[in-house]
Design a protein around this motif. Structure first.
Motif, PDB file in Angstrom:
ATOM      1  N   PHE A  68      78.495  68.971  68.918  1.00  0.00           N
ATOM      2  CA  PHE A  68      78.867  69.836  67.381  1.00  0.00           C
ATOM      3  C   PHE A  68      79.167  68.810  66.436  1.00  0.00           C
ATOM      4  O   PHE A  68      78.729  69.152  65.001  1.00  0.00           O
ATOM      5  CB  PHE A  68      79.764  70.920  67.523  1.00  0.00           C
ATOM      6  CG  PHE A  68      79.338  71.941  68.779  1.00  0.00           C
ATOM      7  CD1 PHE A  68      78.462  72.827  68.452  1.00  0.00           C
ATOM      8  CD2 PHE A  68      79.846  72.023  70.148  1.00  0.00           C
ATOM      9  CE1 PHE A  68      77.796  73.719  69.447  1.00  0.00           C
ATOM     10  CE2 PHE A  68      79.438  72.866  70.834  1.00  0.00           C
ATOM     11  CZ  PHE A  68      78.509  73.880  70.488  1.00  0.00           C
ATOM     12  N   ILE A  75      77.478  72.281  57.941  1.00  0.00           N
ATOM     13  CA  ILE A  75      78.568  73.541  57.664  1.00  0.00           C
ATOM     14  C   ILE A  75      79.230  72.789  56.182  1.00  0.00           C
ATOM     15  O   ILE A  75      79.734  73.300  55.662  1.00  0.00           O
ATOM     16  CB  ILE A  75      79.264  73.596  58.783  1.00  0.00           C
ATOM     17  CG1 ILE A  75      78.265  74.464  59.626  1.00  0.00           C
ATOM     18  CG2 ILE A  75      80.492  74.526  58.329  1.00  0.00           C
ATOM     19  CD1 ILE A  75      79.177  74.866  61.100  1.00  0.00           C
ATOM     20  N   ILE A  93      87.812  72.914  57.435  1.00  0.00           N
ATOM     21  CA  ILE A  93      86.977  74.112  57.898  1.00  0.00           C
ATOM     22  C   ILE A  93      86.028  73.466  58.983  1.00  0.00           C
ATOM     23  O   ILE A  93      85.544  73.957  60.039  1.00  0.00           O
ATOM     24  CB  ILE A  93      86.519  74.871  56.899  1.00  0.00           C
ATOM     25  CG1 ILE A  93      87.622  75.700  56.039  1.00  0.00           C
ATOM     26  CG2 ILE A  93      85.505  75.975  57.664  1.00  0.00           C
ATOM     27  CD1 ILE A  93      86.927  76.482  55.107  1.00  0.00           C
ATOM     28  N   THR A  94      85.119  72.304  58.332  1.00  0.00           N
ATOM     29  CA  THR A  94      84.034  71.956  59.432  1.00  0.00           C
ATOM     30  C   THR A  94      84.664  71.406  60.684  1.00  0.00           C
ATOM     31  O   THR A  94      84.403  71.526  61.834  1.00  0.00           O
ATOM     32  CB  THR A  94      83.359  70.803  58.591  1.00  0.00           C
ATOM     33  OG1 THR A  94      82.840  71.440  57.432  1.00  0.00           O
ATOM     34  CG2 THR A  94      82.098  70.409  59.398  1.00  0.00           C
ATOM     35  N   LEU A  96      87.569  72.047  62.024  1.00  0.00           N
ATOM     36  CA  LEU A  96      88.147  73.243  62.770  1.00  0.00           C
ATOM     37  C   LEU A  96      87.101  74.047  63.447  1.00  0.00           C
ATOM     38  O   LEU A  96      87.190  74.368  64.741  1.00  0.00           O
ATOM     39  CB  LEU A  96      88.826  74.233  61.845  1.00  0.00           C
ATOM     40  CG  LEU A  96      89.510  75.381  62.647  1.00  0.00           C
ATOM     41  CD1 LEU A  96      90.484  74.882  63.593  1.00  0.00           C
ATOM     42  CD2 LEU A  96      90.229  76.355  61.596  1.00  0.00           C
ATOM     43  N   PHE A  97      85.809  73.954  63.092  1.00  0.00           N
ATOM     44  CA  PHE A  97      84.707  74.494  63.578  1.00  0.00           C
ATOM     45  C   PHE A  97      84.338  73.963  64.818  1.00  0.00           C
ATOM     46  O   PHE A  97      84.029  74.638  65.850  1.00  0.00           O
ATOM     47  CB  PHE A  97      83.669  75.046  62.632  1.00  0.00           C
ATOM     48  CG  PHE A  97      82.493  75.768  62.980  1.00  0.00           C
ATOM     49  CD1 PHE A  97      82.503  77.169  63.128  1.00  0.00           C
ATOM     50  CD2 PHE A  97      81.255  75.162  63.509  1.00  0.00           C
ATOM     51  CE1 PHE A  97      81.408  77.782  63.615  1.00  0.00           C
ATOM     52  CE2 PHE A  97      80.225  75.668  64.021  1.00  0.00           C
ATOM     53  CZ  PHE A  97      80.287  77.082  64.148  1.00  0.00           C
ATOM     54  N   VAL A  98      84.046  72.655  64.396  1.00  0.00           N
ATOM     55  CA  VAL A  98      83.694  71.741  65.720  1.00  0.00           C
ATOM     56  C   VAL A  98      84.712  71.684  66.883  1.00  0.00           C
ATOM     57  O   VAL A  98      84.141  71.516  68.049  1.00  0.00           O
ATOM     58  CB  VAL A  98      83.398  69.977  64.992  1.00  0.00           C
ATOM     59  CG1 VAL A  98      83.320  69.379  66.289  1.00  0.00           C
ATOM     60  CG2 VAL A  98      82.293  70.291  64.065  1.00  0.00           C
ATOM     61  N   VAL A 100      86.682  74.179  67.781  1.00  0.00           N
ATOM     62  CA  VAL A 100      86.600  75.417  68.431  1.00  0.00           C
ATOM     63  C   VAL A 100      85.280  75.404  69.388  1.00  0.00           C
ATOM     64  O   VAL A 100      85.252  76.031  70.486  1.00  0.00           O
ATOM     65  CB  VAL A 100      86.394  76.689  67.463  1.00  0.00           C
ATOM     66  CG1 VAL A 100      86.425  77.846  68.122  1.00  0.00           C
ATOM     67  CG2 VAL A 100      88.094  76.593  66.866  1.00  0.00           C
ATOM     68  N   MET A 101      83.994  75.076  68.772  1.00  0.00           N
ATOM     69  CA  MET A 101      82.937  75.179  69.384  1.00  0.00           C
ATOM     70  C   MET A 101      82.833  74.241  70.616  1.00  0.00           C
ATOM     71  O   MET A 101      82.429  74.366  71.630  1.00  0.00           O
ATOM     72  CB  MET A 101      81.774  74.566  68.625  1.00  0.00           C
ATOM     73  CG  MET A 101      81.268  75.702  67.393  1.00  0.00           C
ATOM     74  SD  MET A 101      80.521  77.189  68.142  1.00  0.00           S
ATOM     75  CE  MET A 101      81.960  78.401  67.707  1.00  0.00           C
ATOM     76  N   ARG A 138      78.511  81.959  73.733  1.00  0.00           N
ATOM     77  CA  ARG A 138      78.809  81.421  72.276  1.00  0.00           C
ATOM     78  C   ARG A 138      77.813  81.968  71.368  1.00  0.00           C
ATOM     79  O   ARG A 138      78.028  82.127  70.055  1.00  0.00           O
ATOM     80  CB  ARG A 138      78.286  79.843  72.614  1.00  0.00           C
ATOM     81  CG  ARG A 138      77.987  79.198  71.009  1.00  0.00           C
ATOM     82  CD  ARG A 138      78.284  77.607  71.253  1.00  0.00           C
ATOM     83  NE  ARG A 138      77.142  77.003  71.945  1.00  0.00           N
ATOM     84  CZ  ARG A 138      76.101  76.727  71.216  1.00  0.00           C
ATOM     85  NH1 ARG A 138      75.781  77.041  70.050  1.00  0.00           N
ATOM     86  NH2 ARG A 138      75.186  75.984  72.187  1.00  0.00           N
ATOM     87  N   PHE A 145      77.281  82.410  67.616  1.00  0.00           N
ATOM     88  CA  PHE A 145      76.753  81.314  67.034  1.00  0.00           C
ATOM     89  C   PHE A 145      75.595  80.544  67.769  1.00  0.00           C
ATOM     90  O   PHE A 145      75.586  79.401  68.449  1.00  0.00           O
ATOM     91  CB  PHE A 145      77.771  80.228  66.660  1.00  0.00           C
ATOM     92  CG  PHE A 145      77.201  79.031  65.971  1.00  0.00           C
ATOM     93  CD1 PHE A 145      76.889  79.104  64.547  1.00  0.00           C
ATOM     94  CD2 PHE A 145      77.165  77.846  66.370  1.00  0.00           C
ATOM     95  CE1 PHE A 145      76.540  78.058  63.931  1.00  0.00           C
ATOM     96  CE2 PHE A 145      76.747  76.567  65.852  1.00  0.00           C
ATOM     97  CZ  PHE A 145      76.415  76.746  64.471  1.00  0.00           C
TER      98      PHE A 145
END
Length: 495
Positions: A68, A75, A93-94, A96-98, A100-101, A138, A145
């Motif tokens: 990711f 993103i 934010i980017t 954090l998103f990675v 989490v994924m 997912r 996503f």
């Protein structure tokens, strides 16, 4: 044979997993090196036998960070450029998103090490099934996503024939099984099993490629997709509505006499009622040559004060409101608790309401399945219009992504939807990549990226039902569960 994990120090194993995750993204557009997917998965799978559940979780997390961390870098661009977020906020934010994924492959690896006999072929097969369930989770949890699914990588390969049969999740299972074949080929005593598995998958893929699930239905439709290439900031200037209207009207006049003219998602940054007059006049001029005008625009419902991201057939008055909204782009989840985030992002029209319906719309004398932007990533939304729809229309605003991996990835997803459904797709975007896609996923016509142009061509509607349309993800999930339960049962019997 000593497991690979035990032959490498823990830090080296984690580094290999991280690199494998990053390398797996090479299988996706725009690079599209298919073999990168099964080979990268094979490296990751080979690290797991011999690892404790905790060690396997670390390896899964490392793989996810690489996957990711490379695959969804766009993103950051969406937040920084389109959302006008401060650099620090977009970065956080980017990241954090990675983070989490990456938890998805971490959870899969940890559970596999705990419950599956990974040193045996049955354990590896079960791990392949687990990968499918991981992608399913997912695709659904927290609105889902379904991006960078391994089934997307089979386009333009013999394995593409699995898409109309078992959909993207089933095709992903085939990719994972190829990875298992690679792992077992290098294990003493299991080599013939690996070679046999790979051979069976290839032979079955070629045989499936000879099957035709759908057939032509209805007359071909000539189409012009208008790509205005208007900068996002310019679009929302005080005179943005008039400016956008002028560009799209001029380009439409260049299109010539076609059955259908399509403008992309939110081509005009206004409510439909505000521009209904000039749009109606343009549609009337097209109707004189039996043409229709399909426009991406905002619509509203005065009674409930709802605003929708919509597609309107100006010629007939039919409309469709987007069902699957983008979190933090078109609405803020848990707005009461995340109000602070809304204040940090300057995204226009970010408080939209979801629409309803199945996406069916009468267009150019035939039934079509309409979707907007991100909805093309959700196979269930596309299937809802089938089998009645003879062709698909997707309007998108990929200007969100800038010059990143995402426009090519999004086009790849649209091509997967066309193959799954056995329907051609008309895909119109603001800044590219606009395309006409046939029912076999081939690009008949396409635009450039960040170009102002009109893409013209024709599509042949289809009739009939592919198994993937009829059964959805059910068969793929069932197969994954069977593999998973069989592997877990063998582990329990072995103690």
């Amino acid at each position: 044979m000593q497991p690979l994990f035990e032959r490498l120090p823990p830090w080296a194993s984690a580094l290999v997993a991280l690199l494998a995750g990053g390398a797996a993204t090479l299988a996706f557009a725009p690079v599209s090196w298919f073999l990168a997917a099964p080979l990268a998965l094979a490296v990751w799978f080979a690290l797991l036998p011999g690892a404790t559940p905790r060690q396997a979780t670390v390896l899964g997390y490392a793989f996810g960070l690489g996957f990711f961390g490379v695959g969804v870098t766009w993103i950051f661009n969406s937040l920084l450029v389109f959302g006008q977020a401060p650099l620090v906020v977009a970065s956080l934010i980017t990241v954090l998103f990675v983070l989490v994924m990456a938890a998805y492959p971490a959870l899969l690896a940890g559970l596999a090490a705990r419950f599956l006999p990974l040193a045996r072929p049955a354990g590896m097969l079960a791990l392949a099934g687990g990968l499918v369930l991981m992608e399913l989770a997912r695709s659904w949890l927290f609105s889902g996503f379904p991006w960078l699914l391994f089934g997307h990588t089979v386009l333009d390969t013999p394995l593409q024939s699995w898409l109309p049969l078992v959909g993207e999740l089933g095709a992903g299972l085939v990719v994972a099984l190829l990875a298992v074949a690679v792992v077992t080929v290098f294990r003493p005593g299991q080599r013939w099993l690996g070679a046999g598995l790979a051979g069976m998958l290839v032979i079955a893929s070629v045989a499936l490629g000879l099957v035709r699930w759908v057939e032509p239905g209805g007359a071909p439709i000539s189409v012009a997709m208008v790509q205005g290439n208007i900068d996002q900031a310019r679009k929302w200037d005080a005179d943005g509505i008039e400016y956008s209207l002028g560009i799209y009207e001029d380009l439409t006049h260049e299109a010539g006499g076609v059955d259908l003219v399509v403008w992309p998602e939110t081509a005009i940054p206004a409510l439909y009622v505000e521009v209904q007059g000039p749009l109606g006049q343009l549609a009337q001029s097209l109707a004189e040559h039996d043409g229709e005008l399909l426009v991406g625009v905002f619509d509203h419902q005065a009674a409930g004060r709802h605003v929708y991201n919509s597609v309107v057939n100006v010629t007939t008055g039919a409309g469709y409101n987007k069902r699957q909204l983008v979190p933090f782009g078109e609405y803020i989840p848990l707005r009461g608790q995340l109000d602070w985030l809304d204040r940090l992002l300057a995204i226009p029209m970010s408080d939209l309401s979801p629409g309803e319906g199945d996406g069916r719309m009468q267009i150019a004398g035939q039934m079509a399945g309409v979707s907007i932007c991100y909805e093309s990533a959700y196979s269930r939304h596309i299937r809802a219009a089938l089998p009645e729809a003879g062709f698909l229309v997707n309007v998108s605003n990929d200007a969100w992504f800038g010059d990143s991996l995402a426009p090519a990835q999004h086009l790849q997803i649209a091509r997967v939807r066309a193959v799954e459904a056995g329907r051609p797709m008309i895909r119109a975007t603001n800044t590219g990549i606009s395309a006409l896609i046939d029912a076999d996923g081939r690009l008949l016509e396409r635009s450039g990226l960040f170009t102002r142009e009109v893409v013209t061509g024709s599509v042949q509607p289809r009739q009939g039902v592919t198994p993937a349309t009829a059964t959805g993800m059910g068969p793929a999930v069932l197969a994954a569960l069977v593999l998973l339960m069989a592997g877990a049962a063998i582990r329990r019997r072995a103690g």
